[in-house]
Design a protein around this motif. Structure first.
Motif, PDB file in Angstrom:
ATOM      1  N   MET A 197      13.354  61.037 -65.748  1.00 23.02           N
ATOM      2  CA  MET A 197      13.781  59.722 -65.260  1.00 23.02           C
ATOM      3  C   MET A 197      14.500  58.965 -66.367  1.00 23.02           C
ATOM      4  O   MET A 197      14.165  59.096 -67.539  1.00 23.02           O
ATOM      5  CB  MET A 197      12.578  58.895 -64.787  1.00 23.02           C
ATOM      6  N   THR A 198      15.459  58.161 -65.975  1.00 20.70           N
ATOM      7  CA  THR A 198      16.185  57.349 -66.935  1.00 20.70           C
ATOM      8  C   THR A 198      15.351  56.130 -67.324  1.00 20.70           C
ATOM      9  O   THR A 198      14.336  55.808 -66.693  1.00 20.70           O
ATOM     10  CB  THR A 198      17.515  56.873 -66.340  1.00 20.70           C
ATOM     11  N   THR A 199      15.811  55.442 -68.366  1.00 17.92           N
ATOM     12  CA  THR A 199      15.113  54.225 -68.793  1.00 17.92           C
ATOM     13  C   THR A 199      15.083  53.194 -67.672  1.00 17.92           C
ATOM     14  O   THR A 199      14.066  52.506 -67.459  1.00 17.92           O
ATOM     15  CB  THR A 199      15.812  53.635 -70.035  1.00 17.92           C
ATOM     16  N   THR A 200      16.200  53.057 -66.934  1.00 13.67           N
ATOM     17  CA  THR A 200      16.265  52.111 -65.819  1.00 13.67           C
ATOM     18  C   THR A 200      15.229  52.464 -64.760  1.00 13.67           C
ATOM     19  O   THR A 200      14.518  51.579 -64.232  1.00 13.67           O
ATOM     20  CB  THR A 200      17.669  52.099 -65.192  1.00 13.67           C
ATOM     21  N   GLU A 201      15.136  53.753 -64.435  1.00  9.90           N
ATOM     22  CA  GLU A 201      14.187  54.167 -63.405  1.00  9.90           C
ATOM     23  C   GLU A 201      12.747  53.933 -63.851  1.00  9.90           C
ATOM     24  O   GLU A 201      11.909  53.481 -63.061  1.00  9.90           O
ATOM     25  CB  GLU A 201      14.420  55.642 -63.077  1.00  9.90           C
ATOM     26  N   TRP A 202      12.464  54.241 -65.126  1.00 12.70           N
ATOM     27  CA  TRP A 202      11.143  53.953 -65.642  1.00 12.70           C
ATOM     28  C   TRP A 202      10.826  52.450 -65.594  1.00 12.70           C
ATOM     29  O   TRP A 202       9.703  52.037 -65.273  1.00 12.70           O
ATOM     30  CB  TRP A 202      11.012  54.459 -67.077  1.00 12.70           C
ATOM     31  N   GLY A 203      11.823  51.643 -65.889  1.00 12.28           N
ATOM     32  CA  GLY A 203      11.630  50.189 -65.843  1.00 12.28           C
ATOM     33  C   GLY A 203      11.269  49.709 -64.449  1.00 12.28           C
ATOM     34  O   GLY A 203      10.334  48.909 -64.273  1.00 12.28           O
ATOM     35  N   TRP A 204      12.008  50.186 -63.439  1.00 18.58           N
ATOM     36  CA  TRP A 204      11.713  49.776 -62.064  1.00 18.58           C
ATOM     37  C   TRP A 204      10.374  50.320 -61.597  1.00 18.58           C
ATOM     38  O   TRP A 204       9.636  49.657 -60.846  1.00 18.58           O
ATOM     39  CB  TRP A 204      12.827  50.214 -61.117  1.00 18.58           C
ATOM     40  N   LEU A 205      10.020  51.523 -62.026  1.00 19.80           N
ATOM     41  CA  LEU A 205       8.724  52.086 -61.656  1.00 19.80           C
ATOM     42  C   LEU A 205       7.587  51.228 -62.196  1.00 19.80           C
ATOM     43  O   LEU A 205       6.656  50.858 -61.456  1.00 19.80           O
ATOM     44  CB  LEU A 205       8.612  53.516 -62.201  1.00 19.80           C
ATOM     45  N   LEU A 206       7.661  50.884 -63.477  1.00 20.16           N
ATOM     46  CA  LEU A 206       6.609  50.067 -64.079  1.00 20.16           C
ATOM     47  C   LEU A 206       6.561  48.678 -63.456  1.00 20.16           C
ATOM     48  O   LEU A 206       5.479  48.108 -63.234  1.00 20.16           O
ATOM     49  CB  LEU A 206       6.828  49.971 -65.591  1.00 20.16           C
ATOM     50  N   TYR A 207       7.732  48.112 -63.162  1.00 18.53           N
ATOM     51  CA  TYR A 207       7.795  46.790 -62.522  1.00 18.53           C
ATOM     52  C   TYR A 207       7.089  46.837 -61.170  1.00 18.53           C
ATOM     53  O   TYR A 207       6.257  45.970 -60.849  1.00 18.53           O
ATOM     54  CB  TYR A 207       9.255  46.368 -62.359  1.00 18.53           C
ATOM     55  N   CYS A 208       7.420  47.813 -60.346  1.00 22.05           N
ATOM     56  CA  CYS A 208       6.834  47.915 -59.012  1.00 22.05           C
ATOM     57  C   CYS A 208       5.320  48.114 -59.082  1.00 22.05           C
ATOM     58  O   CYS A 208       4.565  47.504 -58.308  1.00 22.05           O
ATOM     59  CB  CYS A 208       7.470  49.062 -58.236  1.00 22.05           C
ATOM     60  N   LEU A 209       4.864  48.951 -59.998  1.00 24.23           N
ATOM     61  CA  LEU A 209       3.430  49.184 -60.125  1.00 24.23           C
ATOM     62  C   LEU A 209       2.700  47.925 -60.599  1.00 24.23           C
ATOM     63  O   LEU A 209       1.577  47.640 -60.157  1.00 24.23           O
ATOM     64  CB  LEU A 209       3.179  50.345 -61.077  1.00 24.23           C
ATOM     65  N   LEU A 210       3.326  47.164 -61.493  1.00 24.58           N
ATOM     66  CA  LEU A 210       2.719  45.916 -61.960  1.00 24.58           C
ATOM     67  C   LEU A 210       2.588  44.913 -60.819  1.00 24.58           C
ATOM     68  O   LEU A 210       1.518  44.317 -60.624  1.00 24.58           O
ATOM     69  CB  LEU A 210       3.559  45.317 -63.092  1.00 24.58           C
TER      70      LEU A 210
END
Length: 362
Positions: free
Chosen positions: A1-14
């Motif tokens: 996963m790209t940095t952007t995708e990791w960012g959105w994943l963590l945001y959604c989980l939070l």
């Protein structure tokens, strides 16, 4: 996963986590604080879902948990807000008068209440006085009032001969003014020695007795109280008393809790009282200065004996809370008694445990 995708994943989980964490029956402030911003969490969940759909295209396990989580969060928020939309059945029905009549003047069962948390450090007392003179309520309850506020509000005393005045310097002072005579009244400290509440039996112009309770418990927060137990216990104690009354009951104040929280819904089931906002709107009263951080913190609950004449959020008066104006008519309908909220499941046991824990003081 790209940095952007990791960012959105963590945001959604939070966002998903803090949307549901308040369901844990833990009374510490860092959990209970998430009872409040559900309108904001709904918007943040919508941003998360939009961002995931636009920027991320990986729906393999476990990545699909992100869009699934924020979608569940949005549906949950919608379930919480649903009662406060015009599409929900109203708990308190509206009072109707014949055309051409003067309802307030002609109806001795009418009652008008103004309540406001004025913010102790607020210096705009003339605005509060102006609201009182404009609307001429029968009852005024003002919270966060100290000796300075008491002195500045002395002009009210000419029109309000019945009063309970408890100015305090700890932001929990109460000033209660009434045009209606007291049959009985009591200033109480139900749970904490420096947090007052009031109980008043008032006589309506028709002669009927109204049981009024004014409350302002401490909120769970890092600057106020580390847990919600004392707040919850005060609401339970008042709710129990309200349930025992056979006549009309009105509970008002800054509950430092939101309309959709588990504690407020428990209070309604324990007390049997109705929320006039249900089926009408949120009437969010805090924070008056920041529209994006706003939720319904000031409440008025009524027994089934009443019908609603008016419910308004009044203009800001320098405080971080908006005032509330409520007009009621005592017009009991025996059929409405079937709509009284009742305790469910382990409500009574939970209420007992809350009160016991507050008394143990740990």
């Amino acid at each position: 996963m790209t940095t952007t995708e990791w960012g959105w994943l963590l945001y959604c989980l939070l966002i998903t986590t803090i949307s549901f964490i308040h369901l844990l029956r833990i009374d510490y402030w860092w959990v209970r604080i998430w009872d409040f911003p559900h309108t904001q969490l709904a918007a943040l969940a919508a941003i998360g879902l939009s961002g995931w759909l636009f920027f991320v295209h990986d729906y393999r396990w476990p990545h699909w948990l992100a869009p699934a989580g924020v979608t569940a969060a949005m549906l949950y928020q919608a379930w919480l807000f649903w009662p406060y939309t015009p599409f929900h059945r109203r708990q308190v029905i509206r009072q109707r008068y014949p055309k051409g009549s003067q309802p307030v003047k002609d109806d001795p069962n009418s009652l008008l209440l103004m309540t406001a948390n004025v913010l102790m450090t607020n210096t705009q007392c003339p605005k509060v006085l102006a609201l009182a003179r404009e609307h001429k309520p029968d009852l005024i309850m003002l919270l966060e009032t100290n000796e300075t506020w008491k002195r500045q509000l002395e002009p009210l005393e000419a029109d309000y001969p019945y009063r309970i005045l408890c100015p305090l310097e700890n932001t929990y002072g109460m000033l209660f003014y009434s045009k209606l005579p007291f049959k009985d009244h009591e200033l109480r400290f139900l749970v904490e020695d420096d947090i007052p509440s009031i109980r008043v039996d008032l006589e309506l112009r028709s002669g009927h007795i109204l049981h009024f309770y004014g409350v302002h418990p401490q909120p769970p927060s890092p600057t106020e109280h580390y847990r919600s137990t004392e707040r919850d216990a005060e609401l339970v104690l008042v709710g129990r008393e309200a349930r025992k009354q056979t006549g009309p009951v009105l509970v008002a104040g800054d509950l430092n809790d939101v309309a959709w929280s588990h504690t407020t819904r428990l209070f309604q089931r324990i007390s049997g009282l109705l929320d006039p906002r249900v089926g009408r709107g949120l009437y969010s009263t805090f924070h008056a200065e920041y529209f994006f951080l706003r939720w319904p913190l000031d409440h008025v609950f009524v027994s089934h004996h009443f019908r609603l004449r008016t419910l308004r959020r009044l203009p800001a008066c320098g405080s971080d809370h908006f005032p509330i104006l409520l007009g009621l008519t005592y017009n009991p309908d025996p059929k409405r008694a079937d709509d009284i909220p009742e305790p469910e499941g382990d409500d009574l046991e939970e209420a007992r445990e809350i009160v016991e824990k507050s008394r143990e003081g740990y």
